[in-house]
Design an enzyme around this catalytic site. Structure first.
Site, PDB file in Angstrom:
ATOM      1  N   GLU A 161      -2.014  -8.754   4.036  1.00 57.15           N
ATOM      2  CA  GLU A 161      -1.973  -9.181   5.453  1.00 57.15           C
ATOM      3  C   GLU A 161      -3.367  -9.327   6.047  1.00 57.15           C
ATOM      4  O   GLU A 161      -3.532 -10.048   7.030  1.00 57.15           O
ATOM      5  CB  GLU A 161      -1.103  -8.221   6.280  1.00 57.15           C
ATOM      6  CG  GLU A 161      -1.741  -6.889   6.653  1.00 57.15           C
ATOM      7  CD  GLU A 161      -1.729  -5.867   5.528  1.00 57.15           C
ATOM      8  OE1 GLU A 161      -1.325  -6.209   4.406  1.00 57.15           O
ATOM      9  OE2 GLU A 161      -2.150  -4.714   5.776  1.00 57.15           O
ATOM     10  N   CYS A 183       0.827  -1.211   0.000  1.00 55.09           N
ATOM     11  CA  CYS A 183       0.000   0.000   0.000  1.00 55.09           C
ATOM     12  C   CYS A 183       0.866   1.268   0.000  1.00 55.09           C
ATOM     13  O   CYS A 183       1.483   1.581  -1.004  1.00 55.09           O
ATOM     14  CB  CYS A 183      -0.997  -0.036   1.163  1.00 55.09           C
ATOM     15  SG  CYS A 183      -2.337   1.149   0.909  1.00 55.09           S
ATOM     16  N   HIS A 192      -3.853  -4.970   0.551  1.00 58.19           N
ATOM     17  CA  HIS A 192      -3.305  -5.377   1.855  1.00 58.19           C
ATOM     18  C   HIS A 192      -3.391  -6.892   2.013  1.00 58.19           C
ATOM     19  O   HIS A 192      -4.354  -7.406   2.595  1.00 58.19           O
ATOM     20  CB  HIS A 192      -4.089  -4.698   2.988  1.00 58.19           C
ATOM     21  CG  HIS A 192      -3.727  -3.260   3.178  1.00 58.19           C
ATOM     22  ND1 HIS A 192      -2.754  -2.852   4.070  1.00 58.19           N
ATOM     23  CD2 HIS A 192      -4.194  -2.144   2.575  1.00 58.19           C
ATOM     24  CE1 HIS A 192      -2.649  -1.531   4.016  1.00 58.19           C
ATOM     25  NE2 HIS A 192      -3.505  -1.077   3.123  1.00 58.19           N
TER      26      HIS A 192
END
Ligand code: MN
Length: 215
Positions: A187, A83, A185
């Protein structure tokens, strides 16, 4: 980020950003660098003046991250830039950013509620790339938590994925063994989505290969 890296077998070290040069030295002692998401980058870093919709910059990160990233690249360390991290990679290579895409986008690029399941598709370039090797498919469902985007691409970078409405969603350095930036993202998706976890695994494998260390 930490959980995804640990699942991939990495030992995670946080870098103190208070002194950029000391932070870069700590990076030199690591096997790779992950640049996480966060605040908008000060437009002065890419030669523009801040527009109204541009968020408040994180002064410490804006000062330290370019020095850390350059050090990592000098040493040939693997880099995973997420990002804001992808935007920082682009800015460090001389690229620019769009300060706010909120009014122009055709699909939604900022939705926190769908961060674990995904919000829009990205089209992965058929050209050989690290990203293509990791995901091994032409299209991918990703989340989206950004209101800025890469505008002019920095030198030595290639675009490896775009959103279905045409915004840059992944970039990488052509001349580096592993220097990958993604606008989404991973994660937030990696716990349930093995494909997103594989991005962290590929990064950690590259880190392991760098020093021949087993951890
Ligand atoms: Mn997006």
């Amino acid at each position: 980020y930490v959980a995804s890296l640990r699942r991939a077998g990495a030992a995670v070290r946080w870098i103190d950003l208070s002194d950029p040069n000391r932070a870069a030295e700590q990076v030199a002692d690591c096997d790779g660098l992950l640049l996480p998401g966060g605040a908008d980058i000060a437009p002065q870093l890419y030669g523009r003046t801040p527009e109204n919709a541009c968020g408040k910059p994180h002064v410490q990160r804006d000062a330290a991250e370019p020095v850390m990233l350059r050090r990592a690249m000098e040493l040939g360390l693997p880099v995973l830039a997420i990002c804001r991290g992808m935007q920082m990679l682009n800015v460090c290579m001389g690229g620019t950013l769009l300060q706010d895409i909120s009014g122009e986008q055709r699909c939604r690029h900022s939705n926190f509620r769908t961060r674990a399941m995904g919000e829009h598709r990205v089209i992965i370039s058929p050209q050989p790339s690290r990203l293509r090797a990791v995901f091994d498919c032409a299209e991918l469902w990703v989340n989206s938590l950004h209101h800025q985007a890469v505008d002019r691409l920095g030198e030595g970078l290639v675009l490896t994925a775009v959103s279905e409405d045409g915004y840059p969603e992944a970039i990488e350095r052509v001349d580096a063994p592993f220097c990958v930036g993604v606008q989404w993202h991973p994660e937030h998706m990696s716990r349930r989505d093995p494909a997103q976890q594989e991005l962290f695994c590929a990064f950690v494998r590259a880190c392991r290969g760098k020093r021949g260390r087993d951890f």
